[in-house]
Design a protein around this motif. Structure first.
Motif, PDB file in Angstrom:
ATOM      1  N   GLY A 169       0.786  -1.221   0.000  1.00  0.00           N
ATOM      2  CA  GLY A 169       0.000   0.000   0.000  1.00  0.00           C
ATOM      3  C   GLY A 169       0.814   1.265   0.000  1.00  0.00           C
ATOM      4  O   GLY A 169       0.437   2.272   0.581  1.00  0.00           O
ATOM      5  N   MET A 170       1.946   1.218  -0.674  1.00  0.00           N
ATOM      6  CA  MET A 170       2.750   2.425  -0.791  1.00  0.00           C
ATOM      7  C   MET A 170       2.209   3.238  -1.957  1.00  0.00           C
ATOM      8  O   MET A 170       1.674   2.680  -2.909  1.00  0.00           O
ATOM      9  N   SER A 171       2.359   4.565  -1.908  1.00  0.00           N
ATOM     10  CA  SER A 171       1.760   5.342  -2.989  1.00  0.00           C
ATOM     11  C   SER A 171       2.796   5.772  -4.011  1.00  0.00           C
ATOM     12  O   SER A 171       2.921   6.942  -4.338  1.00  0.00           O
ATOM     13  N   GLU A 172       3.586   4.810  -4.500  1.00  0.00           N
ATOM     14  CA  GLU A 172       4.430   5.105  -5.653  1.00  0.00           C
ATOM     15  C   GLU A 172       3.618   4.777  -6.900  1.00  0.00           C
ATOM     16  O   GLU A 172       2.410   4.560  -6.814  1.00  0.00           O
ATOM     17  N   LEU A 173       4.286   4.702  -8.056  1.00  0.00           N
ATOM     18  CA  LEU A 173       3.537   4.581  -9.309  1.00  0.00           C
ATOM     19  C   LEU A 173       2.558   3.408  -9.329  1.00  0.00           C
ATOM     20  O   LEU A 173       1.371   3.589  -9.618  1.00  0.00           O
ATOM     21  N   SER A 174       3.040   2.218  -8.990  1.00  0.00           N
ATOM     22  CA  SER A 174       2.125   1.075  -9.089  1.00  0.00           C
ATOM     23  C   SER A 174       1.064   1.105  -7.993  1.00  0.00           C
ATOM     24  O   SER A 174      -0.086   0.730  -8.226  1.00  0.00           O
ATOM     25  N   GLY A 175       1.444   1.569  -6.807  1.00  0.00           N
ATOM     26  CA  GLY A 175       0.468   1.668  -5.723  1.00  0.00           C
ATOM     27  C   GLY A 175      -0.628   2.668  -6.046  1.00  0.00           C
ATOM     28  O   GLY A 175      -1.816   2.417  -5.817  1.00  0.00           O
ATOM     29  N   THR A 176      -0.226   3.820  -6.594  1.00  0.00           N
ATOM     30  CA  THR A 176      -1.196   4.834  -7.007  1.00  0.00           C
ATOM     31  C   THR A 176      -2.114   4.272  -8.084  1.00  0.00           C
ATOM     32  O   THR A 176      -3.335   4.449  -8.037  1.00  0.00           O
TER      33      THR A 176
ATOM     34  N   VAL B  66       9.455  -3.233 -17.998  1.00  0.00           N
ATOM     35  CA  VAL B  66       8.211  -3.030 -17.259  1.00  0.00           C
ATOM     36  C   VAL B  66       8.246  -4.011 -16.088  1.00  0.00           C
ATOM     37  O   VAL B  66       8.583  -5.173 -16.280  1.00  0.00           O
ATOM     38  N   PRO B  67       7.924  -3.532 -14.869  1.00  0.00           N
ATOM     39  CA  PRO B  67       8.021  -4.417 -13.716  1.00  0.00           C
ATOM     40  C   PRO B  67       7.151  -5.666 -13.901  1.00  0.00           C
ATOM     41  O   PRO B  67       6.057  -5.589 -14.452  1.00  0.00           O
ATOM     42  N   LEU B  68       7.661  -6.778 -13.415  1.00  0.00           N
ATOM     43  CA  LEU B  68       6.956  -8.055 -13.553  1.00  0.00           C
ATOM     44  C   LEU B  68       5.546  -7.986 -12.975  1.00  0.00           C
ATOM     45  O   LEU B  68       4.595  -8.525 -13.538  1.00  0.00           O
ATOM     46  N   ILE B  69       5.411  -7.277 -11.854  1.00  0.00           N
ATOM     47  CA  ILE B  69       4.123  -7.234 -11.172  1.00  0.00           C
ATOM     48  C   ILE B  69       3.077  -6.548 -12.056  1.00  0.00           C
ATOM     49  O   ILE B  69       1.920  -6.974 -12.130  1.00  0.00           O
ATOM     50  N   ILE B  70       3.513  -5.505 -12.784  1.00  0.00           N
ATOM     51  CA  ILE B  70       2.605  -4.807 -13.695  1.00  0.00           C
ATOM     52  C   ILE B  70       2.237  -5.731 -14.852  1.00  0.00           C
ATOM     53  O   ILE B  70       1.081  -5.800 -15.287  1.00  0.00           O
ATOM     54  N   GLN B  71       3.221  -6.468 -15.374  1.00  0.00           N
ATOM     55  CA  GLN B  71       2.942  -7.400 -16.467  1.00  0.00           C
ATOM     56  C   GLN B  71       1.936  -8.459 -16.047  1.00  0.00           C
ATOM     57  O   GLN B  71       1.033  -8.806 -16.808  1.00  0.00           O
ATOM     58  N   LEU B  72       2.111  -8.957 -14.826  1.00  0.00           N
ATOM     59  CA  LEU B  72       1.197  -9.999 -14.338  1.00  0.00           C
ATOM     60  C   LEU B  72      -0.230  -9.475 -14.252  1.00  0.00           C
ATOM     61  O   LEU B  72      -1.178 -10.100 -14.747  1.00  0.00           O
ATOM     62  N   ILE B  73      -0.376  -8.303 -13.635  1.00  0.00           N
ATOM     63  CA  ILE B  73      -1.717  -7.740 -13.468  1.00  0.00           C
ATOM     64  C   ILE B  73      -2.326  -7.426 -14.827  1.00  0.00           C
ATOM     65  O   ILE B  73      -3.486  -7.767 -15.103  1.00  0.00           O
ATOM     66  N   LEU B  74      -1.517  -6.803 -15.707  1.00  0.00           N
ATOM     67  CA  LEU B  74      -2.015  -6.441 -17.038  1.00  0.00           C
ATOM     68  C   LEU B  74      -2.478  -7.675 -17.789  1.00  0.00           C
ATOM     69  O   LEU B  74      -3.578  -7.703 -18.344  1.00  0.00           O
ATOM     70  N   PHE B  75      -1.639  -8.700 -17.806  1.00  0.00           N
ATOM     71  CA  PHE B  75      -1.960  -9.879 -18.597  1.00  0.00           C
ATOM     72  C   PHE B  75      -3.221 -10.554 -18.079  1.00  0.00           C
ATOM     73  O   PHE B  75      -4.135 -10.859 -18.851  1.00  0.00           O
ATOM     74  N   SER B  76      -3.294 -10.749 -16.770  1.00  0.00           N
ATOM     75  CA  SER B  76      -4.466 -11.486 -16.277  1.00  0.00           C
ATOM     76  C   SER B  76      -5.740 -10.657 -16.416  1.00  0.00           C
ATOM     77  O   SER B  76      -6.801 -11.207 -16.707  1.00  0.00           O
ATOM     78  N   THR B  77      -5.630  -9.321 -16.260  1.00  0.00           N
ATOM     79  CA  THR B  77      -6.833  -8.496 -16.474  1.00  0.00           C
ATOM     80  C   THR B  77      -7.228  -8.501 -17.937  1.00  0.00           C
ATOM     81  O   THR B  77      -8.403  -8.552 -18.271  1.00  0.00           O
ATOM     82  N   PHE B  78      -6.205  -8.452 -18.809  1.00  0.00           N
ATOM     83  CA  PHE B  78      -6.471  -8.413 -20.237  1.00  0.00           C
ATOM     84  C   PHE B  78      -7.200  -9.689 -20.673  1.00  0.00           C
ATOM     85  O   PHE B  78      -8.236  -9.627 -21.334  1.00  0.00           O
ATOM     86  N   VAL B  79      -6.678 -10.824 -20.235  1.00  0.00           N
ATOM     87  CA  VAL B  79      -7.309 -12.094 -20.592  1.00  0.00           C
ATOM     88  C   VAL B  79      -8.715 -12.164 -20.005  1.00  0.00           C
ATOM     89  O   VAL B  79      -9.657 -12.612 -20.650  1.00  0.00           O
ATOM     90  N   GLY B  80      -8.851 -11.655 -18.778  1.00  0.00           N
ATOM     91  CA  GLY B  80     -10.170 -11.625 -18.155  1.00  0.00           C
ATOM     92  C   GLY B  80     -11.147 -10.763 -18.932  1.00  0.00           C
ATOM     93  O   GLY B  80     -12.304 -11.120 -19.137  1.00  0.00           O
TER      94      GLY B  80
END
Lengths: 221, 217
Positions: A169-176, B66-80
């Motif tokens: 829950g940090m408010s950096e780019l991904s958290g925001t 691109v951070p892995l965590i963003i890729q994971l969220i993007l991919f699974s939301t996209f497929v969803g």
């Protein structure tokens, strides 16, 4: 494809996203700076003969290198709670990043230092240089050249890893991004923009660093 | 402070074991798929012309910046959003494999390009065909040189697999989150989790460094 993109909401929230990107950038810069300072101390400790310091440095480096970044963040955020220490998400992520950066950079610095033959130091001493001069003019410039790219990589890595702040829950780019998407349910749009922003930040950092390298080393890197 | 290091009940160890197993499975899948794809792409990039190379390169660039965590969220939301959500394991394996592929292909490309061109010319002058040169000269020499970095990437995949928890895959860190919220003993559980990653990663990373020294690369 029955998904409709609505980009308006993303543009409305652009200032907040940019603010998040700024937090990302400054947490990584700070983590890098503190990491470098600690890594220099750890590298000195590791190359030293005194056992206890060397031991501490080795344990630090091995834990930092061999456990996931997310584990470090959880450790700082949840784990320290057992000792009554409750860190804010920002401090937790920052300290985890500093911990890992220091661990990785220690090896980089040590390797860079040891790659310079000890005879160069004796040679500069025999030419009448003081040891400060020997380090300033002979050892450090060569060492800086060798550790420059690993350091850039580490910096980019810490920008990317600061995205784990989303999980505490940090408010950096991904958290925001996460917070905004949960308010609007436009997950895809927000995360696409976040991905683009990370890409741009990373590329900017790499570009700046190669410009700087050209100025510093005049193409001899 | 009193509750520090209270033993967990035995029923919890089952959950932890599931987590360990799932972490291992998804890491192995990502490493195998990533290595195979990375080998192919790395080889193609060291062989092909500039245009194809730049095209491949920019895709890999995106995967790496691109951070892995963003890729994971993007991919699974996209497929969803496309209407057919994938199981967390499938989605996680795909993203993690592609992410691994991006790093592996650079490793292999470096390896292939490190084989000196004169060696290949020599092979050709001995009457070897192009594929013989590749099979007998470039592959064995190039692959041997990249082993330590291949191991390094594989180890970071095991550590990065911890992030697949964000899309709901029950890997080790996620099972530990569940245990933490149930038992309220974060420190003990996290230390256990850390020890697991450590005993996998530590010997292998030292083996990699040993090989590196031994081969004096």
């Amino acid at each position: 494809m029955d998904y409709e993109f609505h980009w308006n909401i993303v543009f409305q929230n652009m200032p907040e996203l940019l603010n998040g990107a700024f937090v990302t950038l400054h947490v990584s810069v700070l983590a890098m700076f503190l990491g470098v300072v600690i890594a220099i101390l750890l590298a000195i400790a590791k190359m030293n003969d005194s056992k206890p310091f060397c031991y501490v440095a080795t344990v630090w480096v091995e834990i930092a290198r061999n456990t996931p970044a997310l584990f470090q963040i959880y450790m700082a955020y949840f784990g320290l709670g057992a000792f009554g220490i409750h860190l804010s998400p920002y401090v937790a992520v920052l300290s985890a990043l500093v911990f890992i950066n220091a661990g990785y950079l220690t090896e980089t610095f040590r390797g860079g230092f040891q790659s310079i033959p000890a005879t160069q130091y004796s040679a500069s001493k025999s030419l009448g240089m003081t040891s400060i001069q020997a380090y300033r003019y002979i050892i450090l410039p060569q060492m800086l050249r060798r550790i420059y790219h690993p350091m850039t990589n580490q910096f980019v890595w810490s920008i990317l890893m600061s995205s784990l702040g989303i999980l505490v829950g940090m408010s950096e780019l991904s958290g925001t991004t996460q917070r905004l998407q949960s308010l609007s349910f436009r997950t895809l749009e927000f995360f696409i923009v976040a991905a683009v922003m990370y890409f741009v930040i990373t590329k900017l950092v790499l570009f700046t660093s190669s410009l700087l390298a050209r100025r510093l080393f005049k193409g001899e890197i | 402070m009193n509750s520090l290091f209270t033993p967990l009940s035995w029923s919890d160890s089952g959950l932890i074991l599931t987590g360990i197993w799932n972490t291992i499975i998804i890491s192995v899948v990502a490493i195998v798929v990533g290595t195979v794809l990375g080998l192919i792409i790395g080889f193609a990039r060291s062989e092909s012309n500039k245009v194809v190379n730049a095209l491949f390169g920019s895709v890999l660039d995106v995967l790496r910046s691109v951070p892995l965590i963003i890729q994971l969220i993007l991919f699974s939301t996209f497929v969803g959003a496309m209407g057919s959500p994938l199981a967390p394991f499938v989605a996680g394996s795909i993203v993690l494999s592609l992410y691994t592929m991006a790093f592996m292909s650079e490793v292999f490309r470096g390896g292939f390009e490190s084989v000196s061109p004169s060696m290949q010319t020599a092979a050709r002058s001995l009457g070897m065909t192009k594929w013989q040169t590749i099979y007998h000269i470039r592959l064995p020499i190039g692959l041997r040189a990249v082993f330590p970095s291949w191991l390094g990437v594989s180890l970071s995949v095991i550590k990065d697999s911890a992030l697949v928890s964000v899309i709901g895959y029950m890997e080790l860190l996620r099972t530990s989150e569940q245990l933490i919220s149930r038992t309220q003993q974060p420190l003990e559980i996290l230390i256990g989790v850390g020890i697991f990653y450590f005993i996998i990663s530590y010997p292998l990373s030292h083996y990699g460094r040993y090989v590196e020294r031994k081969m004096a690369i």
